[in-house]
Design an enzyme around this catalytic site. Structure first.
Site, short mmCIF file in Angstrom:
data_model
loop_
_atom_site.label_atom_id
_atom_site.label_comp_id
_atom_site.label_asym_id
_atom_site.label_seq_id
_atom_site.Cartn_x
_atom_site.Cartn_y
_atom_site.Cartn_z
CB SER A 1 -0.82 0.08 1.30
OG SER A 1 -0.35 0.90 2.27
CE LYS A 2 2.51 7.06 -3.27
NZ LYS A 2 3.80 7.10 -4.08
NE ARG A 3 -3.70 4.68 4.12
CZ ARG A 3 -4.78 3.86 4.15
NH1 ARG A 3 -4.98 3.42 5.16
NH2 ARG A 3 -5.68 3.81 3.00
CG ASN A 4 1.85 -0.14 4.56
OD1 ASN A 4 1.61 0.52 5.37
ND2 ASN A 4 1.38 -1.47 4.17
N GLY A 5 4.45 3.12 2.16
CA GLY A 5 5.58 3.75 1.47
C GLY A 5 5.78 2.82 0.28
#
Ligand code: GLU
Length: 482
Positions: free
Chosen positions: A250-254
């Site tokens: 996920s983008k949130r996890n970079g």
């Protein structure tokens, strides 16, 4: 059956998540396999904030990846508009029709109160809406009085809802577990879920391909189709793309988006090839294919329901295969900006591109790999000692001295004369080829690992610079050996 119509329905977030791109690819393949139609629909209604340029990211990604859509906001089509925010006026009448058909009801409850209750009770909160029990007259009176309302889906808790997914098989849920979700908000606009269903129907979508996070909402969607008496699409839900065994990518996890991968020097064609294999495999276990070959091979029946792990090493390997398979001219053109960044001196960029093509796995590796051309880096003479090459300081010194002499005697300086020259020395001195080539390569690059060998790099550096670097190495070794 008529031809397949599939749609990719991204929300414009400003980046293309790898899982979404895989969804787009599979939608494309399902359509094209059947000579069908691939549609792009922008789902921009439920967005918290407007992201500048976000729709362009979608267009650009699809273009770079070769996923050409047949209908969409930029190319038009019979079923437009293809941007959800431009369709806002269309949904209310369907919500009202659904009320007529018994699939939904007006709800006049205070939303703030409901929200507070929901918050307090968490996921277990089930709302038995008293508005469901209002008489026709009561409802009409409230509407006439201008009371604010939403339209909520009707779900009979005593029923079960089921459907067959192409990947996950038979899915059955008890309606008692389904929330009577809002379809039309008090501002007259649809919720995301409702717009999605209406759009799919109006756009005559035959196959819905999307992430399995929608698997649990699908029975609710189907109840809407049923209430309207509409034909439901075929559902193909995809397993998640994982970063490791436990975490979703996920983008949130970079984690990488398509844009990040391109910035790191991965080729769109290689990325597409790799992501095709995230959750699907061909019967023959082949791994490298063009989009066109993929269209022929792709088979929904071979999509796996177990999550797939995004393996950057595998992608890197595959990207290398794509680099080696490129036309040399095309590769030169692609590598040139990176070469120019790293090498300012007057060297033949075609020759540099050539040695890179054999070795690089990504464009991002180029600059570091050729950082020795302009300037010989500081290096330790320890590098001359190499067990595998059977070199010692003494062996290196002998072979470098002989090489210098050989180079000075060359009247013609090119790949072939260099090749012959170095190999000739090995014969003459009764040394192994590596005992000549390895010390020379260290001397002229100062690095243990380089693209290209002694012959290629000597050729690119030119006679004068090659000799100068070899002389320097001789001096270093003589100082060390005393
Ligand atoms: N806009 C949704 C998403 O980006 C698409 C859902 C669907 O394909 O039905 O996840």
């Amino acid at each position: 059956m008529s031809e397949a119509r599939t749609r990719f329905a991204p929300s414009p977030t400003g980046y293309m998540h790898i899982g979404n791109l895989r969804t787009a690819l599979y939608e494309y393949l399902v359509a094209k396999k059947d000579n069908g139609t691939f549609i792009l629909r922008i789902e921009d209604t439920d967005q918290g904030r407007f992201v500048e340029g976000a729709v362009d990211v979608i267009y650009n990604t699809m273009r770079d990846c070769g996923l050409k859509h047949d209908e969409g906001p930029d190319v038009g089509g019979e079923y437009g508009p293809y941007v959800q925010s431009e369709r806002m006026g269309m949904y209310k009448q369907y919500a009202e029709q659904l009320v007529e058909l018994g699939g939904a009801h007006y709800c006049f409850c205070d939303e703030a109160r409901l929200e507070a209750e929901r918050e307090e009770k968490g996921d277990s909160f089930k709302y038995d809406d008293p508005c469901k029990y209002l008489t026709k007259e009561e409802i009409q009176a409230k509407l006439d009085a201008g009371e604010p309302y939403v339209i909520r889906q009707n779900i009979d808790p005593t029923e079960t809802a089921c459907f067959d997914d192409e990947v996950y098989g038979h899915i059955e849920v008890s309606c008692a577990d389904l929330d009577e979700q809002i379809l039309l908000k008090s501002d007259g606009f649809p919720t995301y879920n409702f717009a999605n269903v209406i759009d799919d129907h109006l756009m005559k979508i035959s196959h819905v391909v999307r992430g399995n996070e929608y698997l649990s909402s699908t029975p609710k969607y189907n109840l809407i189709y049923d209430a309207f008496g509409w034909q439901k699409p075929t559902y193909i839900h995809l397993p998640p793309v994982m970063k490791d065994e436990f975490h979703k990518l996920s983008k949130r996890n970079g984690d990488a988006s398509f844009q990040d991968l391109v910035a790191k020097g991965y080729l769109p064609a290689a990325i597409m090839n790799y992501i095709a294999l995230l959750g699907w495999s061909p019967a023959d276990n082949e791994e490298i294919f063009t989009l066109e070959e993929l269209t022929k091979k792709f088979d929904v029946a071979r999509i796996s329901k177990s999550p797939s792990i995004f393996d950057i090493e595998k992608l890197t390997w595959m990207n290398g295969v794509y680099i080696r398979n490129m036309e040399p001219e095309k590769w030169h053109e692609m590598a040139l900006p990176y070469i120019n960044n790293a090498v300012k001196g007057n060297f033949d960029t075609h020759l540099i591109a050539n040695i890179l093509q054999q070795r690089m796995n990504t464009l991002g590796e180029i600059e570091e790999a050729i950082d020795f051309f302009d300037e010989l880096p500081e290096y330790s003479t320890d590098l001359f000692v190499n067990k595998k090459m059977k070199t010692t300081d003494e062996v290196a010194l002998t072979s470098l001295k002989a090489s210098k002499e050989m180079l000075e005697g060359l009247t013609e300086y090119n790949f072939d004369t260099l090749h012959e020259g170095y190999l000739g020395l090995a014969g003459k001195l009764e040394m192994k080829n590596g005992q000549i080539m390895y010390p020379v390569r260290i001397a002229i690059t100062g690095k243990e690992r380089t693209p290209g060998g002694a012959v290629e790099i000597s050729n690119i550096l030119g006679k004068e610079e090659t000799i100068r670097r070899i002389e320097l190495a001789i001096k270093k070794l003589e100082e060390k050996l005393g």
